[in-house]
Design a protein around this motif. Structure first.
Motif, mmCIF file in Angstrom:
data_model
loop_
_atom_site.group_PDB
_atom_site.id
_atom_site.type_symbol
_atom_site.label_atom_id
_atom_site.label_comp_id
_atom_site.label_asym_id
_atom_site.label_seq_id
_atom_site.Cartn_x
_atom_site.Cartn_y
_atom_site.Cartn_z
ATOM 1 N N LEU A 150 33.379 16.390 41.297
ATOM 2 C CA LEU A 150 33.536 17.102 42.577
ATOM 3 C C LEU A 150 32.190 17.372 43.251
ATOM 4 C CD1 LEU A 150 36.370 19.796 42.344
ATOM 5 C CD2 LEU A 150 36.411 17.508 43.302
ATOM 6 N N GLU A 151 31.169 16.643 42.774
ATOM 7 C CA GLU A 151 29.835 16.832 43.353
ATOM 8 C C GLU A 151 29.398 15.497 43.961
ATOM 9 O OE1 GLU A 151 25.810 19.000 41.806
ATOM 10 O OE2 GLU A 151 27.522 18.989 40.441
ATOM 11 N N TYR A 152 29.621 15.311 45.237
ATOM 12 C CA TYR A 152 29.265 14.027 45.863
ATOM 13 C C TYR A 152 29.100 14.177 47.373
ATOM 14 C CZ TYR A 152 34.305 14.204 46.725
ATOM 15 O OH TYR A 152 35.570 14.622 47.092
ATOM 16 N N ILE A 153 28.342 13.238 47.937
ATOM 17 C CA ILE A 153 28.249 13.065 49.397
ATOM 18 C C ILE A 153 28.446 11.577 49.611
ATOM 19 C CG2 ILE A 153 26.777 13.303 51.442
ATOM 20 C CD1 ILE A 153 25.035 15.258 49.836
ATOM 21 N N LYS A 154 29.515 11.179 50.274
ATOM 22 C CA LYS A 154 29.705 9.746 50.469
ATOM 23 C C LYS A 154 30.348 9.444 51.817
ATOM 24 C CE LYS A 154 33.829 9.769 47.527
ATOM 25 N NZ LYS A 154 34.306 9.599 46.190
ATOM 26 N N GLU A 155 30.036 8.254 52.329
ATOM 27 C CA GLU A 155 30.642 7.809 53.588
ATOM 28 C C GLU A 155 31.812 6.894 53.260
ATOM 29 O OE1 GLU A 155 27.597 7.480 57.110
ATOM 30 O OE2 GLU A 155 26.858 6.370 55.371
ATOM 31 N N GLU A 156 32.934 7.124 53.929
ATOM 32 C CA GLU A 156 34.132 6.346 53.639
ATOM 33 C C GLU A 156 35.059 6.371 54.835
ATOM 34 O OE1 GLU A 156 35.262 6.838 49.203
ATOM 35 O OE2 GLU A 156 36.981 7.484 50.361
ATOM 36 N N LYS A 157 35.479 5.223 55.281
ATOM 37 C CA LYS A 157 36.511 5.104 56.338
ATOM 38 C C LYS A 157 36.246 6.025 57.528
ATOM 39 C CE LYS A 157 40.078 3.877 53.028
ATOM 40 N NZ LYS A 157 41.018 4.473 52.132
ATOM 41 N N GLY A 158 35.052 5.925 58.085
ATOM 42 C CA GLY A 158 34.755 6.693 59.292
ATOM 43 C C GLY A 158 34.548 8.183 59.062
ATOM 44 N N ARG A 213 46.360 32.040 47.223
ATOM 45 C CA ARG A 213 45.733 32.456 45.957
ATOM 46 C C ARG A 213 45.818 31.383 44.874
ATOM 47 N NH1 ARG A 213 46.869 38.356 44.265
ATOM 48 N NH2 ARG A 213 45.577 39.487 45.741
ATOM 49 N N THR A 214 46.683 30.398 45.073
ATOM 50 C CA THR A 214 46.821 29.351 44.052
ATOM 51 C C THR A 214 46.223 28.022 44.529
ATOM 52 O OG1 THR A 214 49.043 29.026 44.919
ATOM 53 C CG2 THR A 214 48.857 30.298 42.888
ATOM 54 N N GLU A 215 45.391 28.078 45.570
ATOM 55 C CA GLU A 215 44.806 26.838 46.106
ATOM 56 C C GLU A 215 43.313 26.755 45.808
ATOM 57 O OE1 GLU A 215 47.403 25.541 49.993
ATOM 58 O OE2 GLU A 215 46.005 27.199 50.245
ATOM 59 N N ILE A 216 42.830 25.530 45.857
ATOM 60 C CA ILE A 216 41.401 25.275 45.638
ATOM 61 C C ILE A 216 40.909 24.318 46.730
ATOM 62 C CG2 ILE A 216 42.079 23.536 43.894
ATOM 63 C CD1 ILE A 216 39.393 23.901 42.551
ATOM 64 N N VAL A 217 39.693 24.551 47.227
ATOM 65 C CA VAL A 217 39.086 23.594 48.164
ATOM 66 C C VAL A 217 38.517 22.452 47.328
ATOM 67 C CG1 VAL A 217 37.273 23.212 49.884
ATOM 68 C CG2 VAL A 217 38.498 25.398 49.828
ATOM 69 N N ARG A 218 38.986 21.223 47.596
ATOM 70 C CA ARG A 218 38.513 20.075 46.799
ATOM 71 C C ARG A 218 37.357 19.349 47.482
ATOM 72 N NH1 ARG A 218 42.592 15.574 46.383
ATOM 73 N NH2 ARG A 218 41.407 14.870 48.178
ATOM 74 N N ARG A 230 32.366 12.475 53.303
ATOM 75 C CA ARG A 230 33.136 13.317 52.377
ATOM 76 C C ARG A 230 32.157 14.053 51.470
ATOM 77 N NH1 ARG A 230 38.248 10.115 52.625
ATOM 78 N NH2 ARG A 230 39.290 11.831 51.602
ATOM 79 N N ILE A 231 32.359 15.334 51.347
ATOM 80 C CA ILE A 231 31.479 16.139 50.492
ATOM 81 C C ILE A 231 32.346 16.872 49.468
ATOM 82 C CG2 ILE A 231 29.803 18.034 50.431
ATOM 83 C CD1 ILE A 231 29.092 17.394 53.315
ATOM 84 N N GLY A 232 32.047 16.668 48.192
ATOM 85 C CA GLY A 232 32.795 17.355 47.140
ATOM 86 C C GLY A 232 32.495 18.843 47.154
ATOM 87 N N ALA A 233 33.519 19.647 46.844
ATOM 88 C CA ALA A 233 33.379 21.110 46.966
ATOM 89 C C ALA A 233 32.314 21.686 46.035
ATOM 90 C CB ALA A 233 34.717 21.779 46.693
ATOM 91 N N LEU A 234 32.009 20.980 44.933
ATOM 92 C CA LEU A 234 31.022 21.524 43.998
ATOM 93 C C LEU A 234 29.591 21.060 44.292
ATOM 94 C CD1 LEU A 234 32.875 21.401 40.539
ATOM 95 C CD2 LEU A 234 32.414 23.387 41.981
#
Ligand SMILES: Cc1cc2nc3c(=O)[nH]c(=O)nc-3n(C[C@H](O)[C@H](O)[C@H](O)COP(=O)(O)OP(=O)(O)OC[C@H]3O[C@@H](n4cnc5c(N)ncnc54)[C@H](O)[C@@H]3O)c2cc1C
Ligand code: SF4
Length: 348
Positions: free
Chosen positions: A60-68, A208-213, A71-75
């Motif tokens: 969950l630790e990433y910075i990547k370009e994809e399909k326009g 309360r049962t959700e997480i940001v991915r 995307r940044i992983g929440a961690l």
């Protein structure tokens, strides 16, 4: 600090299952830089029965370009965002916003997910138990907002309702500039929430049962000028008193598109739509940037002690439009009783 159960989640599904198991009476721990302060001071309306460590989730630790999209992983750590070459080149306002958060020790540990989900910094809300707290108020679902007739220097000047605490996150301001979405996962599956809509006057939209991915940013294309600037009393450690992120598209000196977002002035990152509209079609100069500053704060309704934020917001917007290099932090000196503000600029 009271005792609680501690679990290490290995996957997003495990983290969600644990949140469901504790029926919402659990908290996620990413970097822990905000969470453990809150647990030590015991100001939350409910003390969690469990802390679920999500640092143990791989991937969950990433910075990547994809399909326009970016995307940044929440961690992903704030220090990684601040130093990313890709961000510095193409998403400069976000890199600078991440860099403007706290000091290097915190940025090395704190995650973007935690930065976006952190609780408000209102002095009444956070009043610690060990010195006479906790203090109840509207945000805790018990009583009126104490800031309305109290110390509201750091509170909202726009759209205040029930709770006047401002969104404390610097990165939220830059992400709102790009129309970024949060990808949120829970027992019912996945959904997306615009960063700009994530914060309501009383809480954020996370169940309360959700997480940001992850965070999803539409690709920034074309030639644009971006900036993030922040007025804080003690740089580089303090929260913003006002911040501004801007994204300007110019053709032959004429502004063809403008986006301006103000931070620390409302419960959410505040889009200065009137200023944006005014700027489109204008040739940028000092007078136009001054007028854009005026448009940006036209709808402001300050509380009894925070009208000084208006002058700061105007100045930051004007400088973001014209005459200031991208990415700077202002240090200021001001008195509570005057609306005039002295500023000097300098890169931190
Ligand atoms: C001295 C100091 C100065 C600071 N200055 C600034 C500043 O200038 N600007 C600024 O923006 N911030 C500032 N902060 C706040 C800091 O940025 C946050 O503490 C940090 O970003 C939180 O990240 P974390 O990973 O440590 O989150 P944690 O402390 O682990 O979590 C914070 C909250 O978010 C929740 N959470 C974490 N990750 C997720 C996720 N993926 N999904 C759902 N919920 C999640 C947790 O359950 C918790 O409620 C400051 C903090 C300190 C202590
Ligand atoms: S601003 Fe919000 S958190 Fe602060 S006292 Fe008022 S209701 Fe409570």
């Amino acid at each position: 600090m009271r005792s609680f159960s501690h679990l290490n989640a290995r996957t997003v599904s495990e983290a969600i299952a644990a949140l469901v198991q504790f029926d919402g009476r659990a908290r996620l721990n990413a970097g822990g830089t905000e969470l453990f302060g809150a647990l030590k001071d015991e100001f939350l309306p409910e003390y969690p029965e469990a802390v679920i460590n999500i640092k143990s989730i791989k991937g969950l630790e990433y910075i990547k370009e994809e399909k326009g999209h970016l995307r940044i992983g929440a961690l992903t750590k704030l220090s990684v965002l601040s130093e990313s070459r890709l961000l510095r080149e193409r998403y400069g306002a976000l890199a600078e916003a991440a860099h403007a958060v706290a000091g290097p020790q915190i940025r090395n540990v704190a995650t973007i997910g935690g930065n976006l989900c952190q609780d408000v910094r209102c002095c009444y809300y956070r009043y610690p138990r060990h010195i006479g707290g906790p203090i109840n108020c509207a945000r805790k679902g018990n009583g009126p907002c104490l800031a309305v007739n109290g110390d509201n220097r750091n509170h909202a000047i726009f759209a205040g309702r029930k709770c006047f605490a401002v969104c404390p996150s610097d990165t939220a301001v830059a992400l709102a500039l790009y129309d970024a979405q949060l990808v949120v996962v829970g027992p019912q599956g996945e959904r997306q929430i615009a960063v700009r809509d994530f914060y309501t006057p009383i809480e954020n939209l996370l169940q309360r049962t959700e997480i940001v991915r992850e965070i999803l940013i539409p690709a920034v294309t074309g030639t644009v000028t971006q900036s993030f600037s922040k007025f804080a009393l003690r740089t580089p450690i303090d929260f913003a008193i006002v911040s501004v992120a801007s994204l300007i598209t110019l053709e032959d000196g004429i502004c063809t598109d403008a986006r301006i977002v103000l931070g620390a002035v409302a419960h959410n990152p505040h889009r200065a739509l009137e200023a944006e509209e005014f700027l489109r079609g204008c040739r940028l100069d000092v007078e136009v940037s001054r007028q854009a500053g005026e448009f940006a704060i036209r709808e402001a309704k300050p509380l009894s002690k925070n009208a000084f934020k208006i002058q700061i917001a105007k100045t930051l917007v004007s400088r973001a439009i014209f005459g200031q290099p991208a990415g700077f932090v202002l240090k200021g000196n001001f008195s509570e009783t005057t609306s005039s503000t002295q500023m000097c600029s300098g890169k931190h």
